[in-house]
Design a protein around this motif. Structure first.
Motif, PDB file in Angstrom:
ATOM      1  N   GLN A 177      68.480  85.570  85.247  1.00 47.30           N
ATOM      2  CA  GLN A 177      68.403  86.820  85.995  1.00 47.30           C
ATOM      3  C   GLN A 177      68.471  88.016  85.052  1.00 47.30           C
ATOM      4  O   GLN A 177      67.836  89.036  85.290  1.00 47.30           O
ATOM      5  N   GLY A 178      69.227  87.884  83.969  1.00 41.83           N
ATOM      6  CA  GLY A 178      69.307  88.952  82.980  1.00 41.83           C
ATOM      7  C   GLY A 178      67.979  89.194  82.292  1.00 41.83           C
ATOM      8  O   GLY A 178      67.584  90.339  82.062  1.00 41.83           O
ATOM      9  N   ILE A 179      67.262  88.121  81.991  1.00 42.66           N
ATOM     10  CA  ILE A 179      65.947  88.257  81.360  1.00 42.66           C
ATOM     11  C   ILE A 179      64.969  88.929  82.328  1.00 42.66           C
ATOM     12  O   ILE A 179      64.212  89.822  81.939  1.00 42.66           O
ATOM     13  N   LEU A 180      64.977  88.518  83.594  1.00 47.14           N
ATOM     14  CA  LEU A 180      64.127  89.167  84.584  1.00 47.14           C
ATOM     15  C   LEU A 180      64.504  90.639  84.759  1.00 47.14           C
ATOM     16  O   LEU A 180      63.643  91.494  84.940  1.00 47.14           O
ATOM     17  N   CYS A 181      65.773  90.915  84.674  1.00 43.02           N
ATOM     18  CA  CYS A 181      66.252  92.279  84.801  1.00 43.02           C
ATOM     19  C   CYS A 181      65.796  93.138  83.618  1.00 43.02           C
ATOM     20  O   CYS A 181      65.516  94.327  83.785  1.00 43.02           O
ATOM     21  N   ILE A 182      65.712  92.553  82.441  1.00 42.43           N
ATOM     22  CA  ILE A 182      65.191  93.280  81.271  1.00 42.43           C
ATOM     23  C   ILE A 182      63.754  93.711  81.539  1.00 42.43           C
ATOM     24  O   ILE A 182      63.376  94.857  81.274  1.00 42.43           O
ATOM     25  N   PHE A 183      62.945  92.802  82.061  1.00 42.31           N
ATOM     26  CA  PHE A 183      61.558  93.138  82.360  1.00 42.31           C
ATOM     27  C   PHE A 183      61.462  94.250  83.399  1.00 42.31           C
ATOM     28  O   PHE A 183      60.595  95.116  83.314  1.00 42.31           O
ATOM     29  N   LEU A 184      62.329  94.212  84.401  1.00 41.63           N
ATOM     30  CA  LEU A 184      62.355  95.300  85.375  1.00 41.63           C
ATOM     31  C   LEU A 184      62.814  96.606  84.740  1.00 41.63           C
ATOM     32  O   LEU A 184      62.290  97.669  85.027  1.00 41.63           O
ATOM     33  N   HIS A 185      63.801  96.518  83.886  1.00 43.87           N
ATOM     34  CA  HIS A 185      64.387  97.704  83.276  1.00 43.87           C
ATOM     35  C   HIS A 185      63.434  98.383  82.294  1.00 43.87           C
ATOM     36  O   HIS A 185      63.528  99.587  82.068  1.00 43.87           O
ATOM     37  N   ILE A 186      62.504  97.623  81.732  1.00 45.06           N
ATOM     38  CA  ILE A 186      61.547  98.195  80.782  1.00 45.06           C
ATOM     39  C   ILE A 186      60.662  99.236  81.465  1.00 45.06           C
ATOM     40  O   ILE A 186      60.362 100.274  80.890  1.00 45.06           O
ATOM     41  N   THR A 187      60.269  98.962  82.694  1.00 40.02           N
ATOM     42  CA  THR A 187      59.432  99.919  83.408  1.00 40.02           C
ATOM     43  C   THR A 187      60.318 100.964  84.075  1.00 40.02           C
ATOM     44  O   THR A 187      61.431 100.672  84.513  1.00 40.02           O
ATOM     45  N   LEU A 188      59.829 102.176  84.140  1.00 43.04           N
ATOM     46  CA  LEU A 188      60.608 103.250  84.749  1.00 43.04           C
ATOM     47  C   LEU A 188      60.812 103.010  86.235  1.00 43.04           C
ATOM     48  O   LEU A 188      61.890 103.251  86.775  1.00 43.04           O
ATOM     49  N   ILE A 189      59.787 102.492  86.901  1.00 48.91           N
ATOM     50  CA  ILE A 189      59.890 102.225  88.337  1.00 48.91           C
ATOM     51  C   ILE A 189      60.858 101.076  88.604  1.00 48.91           C
ATOM     52  O   ILE A 189      61.585 101.084  89.592  1.00 48.91           O
ATOM     53  N   GLY A 190      60.913 100.105  87.715  1.00 48.04           N
ATOM     54  CA  GLY A 190      61.764  98.940  87.914  1.00 48.04           C
ATOM     55  C   GLY A 190      63.224  99.171  87.579  1.00 48.04           C
ATOM     56  O   GLY A 190      64.067  98.332  87.867  1.00 48.04           O
ATOM     57  N   TRP A 191      63.546 100.323  86.981  1.00 50.15           N
ATOM     58  CA  TRP A 191      64.926 100.584  86.586  1.00 50.15           C
ATOM     59  C   TRP A 191      65.838 100.681  87.810  1.00 50.15           C
ATOM     60  O   TRP A 191      66.941 100.146  87.811  1.00 50.15           O
ATOM     61  N   ILE A 192      65.368 101.328  88.871  1.00 46.22           N
ATOM     62  CA  ILE A 192      66.201 101.490  90.069  1.00 46.22           C
ATOM     63  C   ILE A 192      66.476 100.149  90.747  1.00 46.22           C
ATOM     64  O   ILE A 192      67.643  99.842  91.037  1.00 46.22           O
ATOM     65  N   PRO A 193      65.455  99.309  90.992  1.00 55.13           N
ATOM     66  CA  PRO A 193      65.771  97.989  91.570  1.00 55.13           C
ATOM     67  C   PRO A 193      66.647  97.130  90.660  1.00 55.13           C
ATOM     68  O   PRO A 193      67.495  96.381  91.147  1.00 55.13           O
ATOM     69  N   ALA A 194      66.457  97.236  89.348  1.00 55.51           N
ATOM     70  CA  ALA A 194      67.285  96.460  88.425  1.00 55.51           C
ATOM     71  C   ALA A 194      68.745  96.893  88.521  1.00 55.51           C
ATOM     72  O   ALA A 194      69.656  96.058  88.507  1.00 55.51           O
ATOM     73  N   THR A 195      68.973  98.191  88.640  1.00 49.99           N
ATOM     74  CA  THR A 195      70.337  98.700  88.772  1.00 49.99           C
ATOM     75  C   THR A 195      70.964  98.231  90.078  1.00 49.99           C
ATOM     76  O   THR A 195      72.119  97.785  90.095  1.00 49.99           O
ATOM     77  N   ILE A 196      70.218  98.315  91.159  1.00 47.47           N
ATOM     78  CA  ILE A 196      70.738  97.874  92.452  1.00 47.47           C
ATOM     79  C   ILE A 196      71.042  96.379  92.427  1.00 47.47           C
ATOM     80  O   ILE A 196      72.086  95.938  92.916  1.00 47.47           O
ATOM     81  N   TRP A 197      70.139  95.605  91.837  1.00 44.10           N
ATOM     82  CA  TRP A 197      70.329  94.160  91.729  1.00 44.10           C
ATOM     83  C   TRP A 197      71.594  93.837  90.936  1.00 44.10           C
ATOM     84  O   TRP A 197      72.404  92.994  91.325  1.00 44.10           O
TER      85      TRP A 197
END
Length: 54
Positions: free
Chosen positions: A23-43
């Motif tokens: 899940q941490g690796i998937l979260c890194i991929f989300l966090h790399i994109t600006l749009i994915g930062w918010i869902p990664a934080t919530i997750w």
């Protein structure tokens, strides 16, 4: 309280600290994109809250 701050600054690190490597690796991929930062934080916040109550 410290984990909440980590969730906002580096959600992937919060996942790694909780022992959720995949899940941490998937979260890194989300966090790399600006749009994915918010869902990664919530997750990360949801995972952290579940671990604290369990």
């Amino acid at each position: 309280m410290l984990m909440i701050v980590i969730c906002f600054l580096a959600p992937w690190l919060a996942m790694f600290l909780r022992g959720k490597v995949i899940q941490g690796i998937l979260c890194i991929f989300l966090h790399i994109t600006l749009i994915g930062w918010i869902p990664a934080t919530i997750w990360a916040l949801v995972v952290t809250r579940r671990e604290q109550t369990a």
